[in-house]
Design a protein around this motif. Structure first.
Motif, PDB file in Angstrom:
ATOM      1  N   PHE A  34       0.866  -1.177   0.000  1.00  0.00           N
ATOM      2  CA  PHE A  34       0.000   0.000   0.000  1.00  0.00           C
ATOM      3  C   PHE A  34       0.902   1.225   0.000  1.00  0.00           C
ATOM      4  CE2 PHE A  34      -2.414  -3.229   2.273  1.00  0.00           C
ATOM      5  CZ  PHE A  34      -3.625  -3.196   1.597  1.00  0.00           C
ATOM      6  N   GLY A  35       0.517   2.244  -0.729  1.00  0.00           N
ATOM      7  CA  GLY A  35       1.334   3.444  -0.751  1.00  0.00           C
ATOM      8  C   GLY A  35       0.544   4.670  -1.152  1.00  0.00           C
ATOM      9  N   VAL A  36       1.223   5.800  -1.080  1.00  0.00           N
ATOM     10  CA  VAL A  36       0.618   7.076  -1.458  1.00  0.00           C
ATOM     11  C   VAL A  36       1.569   7.775  -2.414  1.00  0.00           C
ATOM     12  CG1 VAL A  36      -0.219   9.298  -0.635  1.00  0.00           C
ATOM     13  CG2 VAL A  36      -0.556   7.260   0.765  1.00  0.00           C
ATOM     14  N   ASN A  37       1.017   8.229  -3.522  1.00  0.00           N
ATOM     15  CA  ASN A  37       1.780   8.951  -4.517  1.00  0.00           C
ATOM     16  C   ASN A  37       1.285  10.397  -4.512  1.00  0.00           C
ATOM     17  OD1 ASN A  37       2.802  10.064  -6.909  1.00  0.00           O
ATOM     18  ND2 ASN A  37       2.804   8.084  -7.931  1.00  0.00           N
ATOM     19  N   SER A  38       2.181  11.343  -4.535  1.00  0.00           N
ATOM     20  CA  SER A  38       1.791  12.751  -4.428  1.00  0.00           C
ATOM     21  C   SER A  38       0.979  13.234  -5.630  1.00  0.00           C
ATOM     22  CB  SER A  38       3.027  13.633  -4.255  1.00  0.00           C
ATOM     23  OG  SER A  38       3.871  13.503  -5.376  1.00  0.00           O
ATOM     24  N   SER A  39       1.147  12.622  -6.784  1.00  0.00           N
ATOM     25  CA  SER A  39       0.413  13.102  -7.962  1.00  0.00           C
ATOM     26  C   SER A  39      -0.882  12.328  -8.232  1.00  0.00           C
ATOM     27  CB  SER A  39       1.307  13.041  -9.201  1.00  0.00           C
ATOM     28  OG  SER A  39       1.675  11.713  -9.474  1.00  0.00           O
ATOM     29  N   THR A  40      -0.934  11.042  -7.898  1.00  0.00           N
ATOM     30  CA  THR A  40      -2.134  10.255  -8.221  1.00  0.00           C
ATOM     31  C   THR A  40      -2.905   9.785  -6.994  1.00  0.00           C
ATOM     32  OG1 THR A  40      -0.858   8.196  -8.309  1.00  0.00           O
ATOM     33  CG2 THR A  40      -1.155   9.419 -10.381  1.00  0.00           C
ATOM     34  N   GLY A  41      -2.369   9.917  -5.812  1.00  0.00           N
ATOM     35  CA  GLY A  41      -3.066   9.488  -4.599  1.00  0.00           C
ATOM     36  C   GLY A  41      -2.634   8.102  -4.145  1.00  0.00           C
ATOM     37  N   ALA A  42      -3.555   7.387  -3.492  1.00  0.00           N
ATOM     38  CA  ALA A  42      -3.246   6.072  -2.918  1.00  0.00           C
ATOM     39  C   ALA A  42      -3.198   5.004  -4.012  1.00  0.00           C
ATOM     40  CB  ALA A  42      -4.279   5.704  -1.875  1.00  0.00           C
ATOM     41  N   TYR A  43      -2.395   3.966  -3.766  1.00  0.00           N
ATOM     42  CA  TYR A  43      -2.315   2.836  -4.685  1.00  0.00           C
ATOM     43  C   TYR A  43      -2.059   1.554  -3.912  1.00  0.00           C
ATOM     44  CZ  TYR A  43       2.766   2.942  -4.127  1.00  0.00           C
ATOM     45  OH  TYR A  43       4.037   2.904  -3.606  1.00  0.00           O
ATOM     46  N   THR A  44      -2.362   0.424  -4.544  1.00  0.00           N
ATOM     47  CA  THR A  44      -2.071  -0.891  -3.975  1.00  0.00           C
ATOM     48  C   THR A  44      -1.413  -1.746  -5.043  1.00  0.00           C
ATOM     49  OG1 THR A  44      -4.207  -1.829  -4.591  1.00  0.00           O
ATOM     50  CG2 THR A  44      -4.054  -0.803  -2.422  1.00  0.00           C
ATOM     51  N   ASN A  45      -0.651  -2.722  -4.583  1.00  0.00           N
ATOM     52  CA  ASN A  45       0.001  -3.674  -5.474  1.00  0.00           C
ATOM     53  C   ASN A  45      -0.056  -5.034  -4.800  1.00  0.00           C
ATOM     54  OD1 ASN A  45       1.474  -4.921  -7.449  1.00  0.00           O
ATOM     55  ND2 ASN A  45       3.446  -4.101  -6.775  1.00  0.00           N
ATOM     56  N   THR A  46      -0.550  -6.047  -5.508  1.00  0.00           N
ATOM     57  CA  THR A  46      -0.649  -7.406  -4.962  1.00  0.00           C
ATOM     58  C   THR A  46       0.102  -8.366  -5.863  1.00  0.00           C
ATOM     59  OG1 THR A  46      -2.844  -6.882  -4.102  1.00  0.00           O
ATOM     60  CG2 THR A  46      -2.248  -9.200  -4.233  1.00  0.00           C
ATOM     61  N   GLN A  47       0.925  -9.218  -5.259  1.00  0.00           N
ATOM     62  CA  GLN A  47       1.646 -10.250  -5.996  1.00  0.00           C
ATOM     63  C   GLN A  47       1.378 -11.598  -5.331  1.00  0.00           C
ATOM     64  OE1 GLN A  47       5.731  -9.053  -5.773  1.00  0.00           O
ATOM     65  NE2 GLN A  47       5.504  -7.428  -7.279  1.00  0.00           N
ATOM     66  N   ILE A  48       1.041 -12.603  -6.133  1.00  0.00           N
ATOM     67  CA  ILE A  48       0.796 -13.950  -5.633  1.00  0.00           C
ATOM     68  C   ILE A  48       1.604 -14.908  -6.491  1.00  0.00           C
ATOM     69  CG2 ILE A  48      -0.909 -15.756  -5.232  1.00  0.00           C
ATOM     70  CD1 ILE A  48      -2.987 -13.544  -4.951  1.00  0.00           C
ATOM     71  N   GLY A  49       2.300 -15.832  -5.849  1.00  0.00           N
ATOM     72  CA  GLY A  49       3.097 -16.811  -6.576  1.00  0.00           C
ATOM     73  C   GLY A  49       2.855 -18.217  -6.062  1.00  0.00           C
ATOM     74  N   ILE A  50       2.782 -19.189  -6.966  1.00  0.00           N
ATOM     75  CA  ILE A  50       2.647 -20.595  -6.602  1.00  0.00           C
ATOM     76  C   ILE A  50       3.752 -21.357  -7.334  1.00  0.00           C
ATOM     77  CG2 ILE A  50       1.189 -22.639  -6.641  1.00  0.00           C
ATOM     78  CD1 ILE A  50      -1.217 -20.784  -6.748  1.00  0.00           C
ATOM     79  N   THR A  51       4.546 -22.116  -6.583  1.00  0.00           N
ATOM     80  CA  THR A  51       5.645 -22.894  -7.151  1.00  0.00           C
ATOM     81  C   THR A  51       5.485 -24.347  -6.780  1.00  0.00           C
ATOM     82  OG1 THR A  51       7.086 -20.984  -6.861  1.00  0.00           O
ATOM     83  CG2 THR A  51       8.146 -23.099  -7.258  1.00  0.00           C
ATOM     84  N   PHE A  52       5.607 -25.226  -7.763  1.00  0.00           N
ATOM     85  CA  PHE A  52       5.584 -26.665  -7.526  1.00  0.00           C
ATOM     86  C   PHE A  52       7.015 -27.182  -7.647  1.00  0.00           C
ATOM     87  CE2 PHE A  52       1.379 -25.620  -9.050  1.00  0.00           C
ATOM     88  CZ  PHE A  52       0.573 -26.311  -8.153  1.00  0.00           C
ATOM     89  N   PRO A  53       7.640 -27.536  -6.505  1.00  0.00           N
ATOM     90  CA  PRO A  53       9.031 -27.977  -6.553  1.00  0.00           C
ATOM     91  C   PRO A  53       9.185 -29.286  -7.336  1.00  0.00           C
ATOM     92  CG  PRO A  53       8.280 -27.708  -4.285  1.00  0.00           C
ATOM     93  CD  PRO A  53       7.119 -27.518  -5.165  1.00  0.00           C
ATOM     94  N   ALA A  54      10.194 -29.380  -8.164  1.00  0.00           N
ATOM     95  CA  ALA A  54      10.502 -30.606  -8.898  1.00  0.00           C
ATOM     96  C   ALA A  54      11.646 -31.295  -8.179  1.00  0.00           C
ATOM     97  CB  ALA A  54      10.891 -30.284 -10.336  1.00  0.00           C
ATOM     98  N   ASN A  55      11.307 -32.207  -7.304  1.00  0.00           N
ATOM     99  CA  ASN A  55      12.325 -32.899  -6.489  1.00  0.00           C
ATOM    100  C   ASN A  55      13.365 -33.427  -7.394  1.00  0.00           C
ATOM    101  OD1 ASN A  55      10.859 -32.222  -4.286  1.00  0.00           O
ATOM    102  ND2 ASN A  55       9.830 -34.159  -4.158  1.00  0.00           N
TER     103      ASN A  55
END
Length: 55
Positions: A34-55
């Motif tokens: 979550f953040g605030v930018n002085s020119s555009t206002g508030a913003y959010t960024n979401t990142q999701i990752g799923i990894t299947f390990p290959a033993n």
């Protein structure tokens, strides 16, 4: 091409469920910013990752 994709996904499912040995658990990661930018206002960024390990 569709048959190839279905075959590849089926093999991935078999490997993930443990047919060929001990199943491996997927690793799920997430990040929320979550953040605030002085020119555009508030913003959010979401990142999701799923990894299947290959033993």
């Amino acid at each position: 091409m569709i048959r190839f994709a279905i075959t590849l996904m089926s093999l991935g499912l078999l490997v993930g469920c443990g047919v060929d040995g001990e199943p491996s658990k997927p690793v799920v990661t997430g990040k929320q910013t979550f953040g605030v930018n002085s020119s555009t206002g508030a913003y959010t960024n979401t990142q999701i990752g799923i990894t299947f390990p290959a033993n």
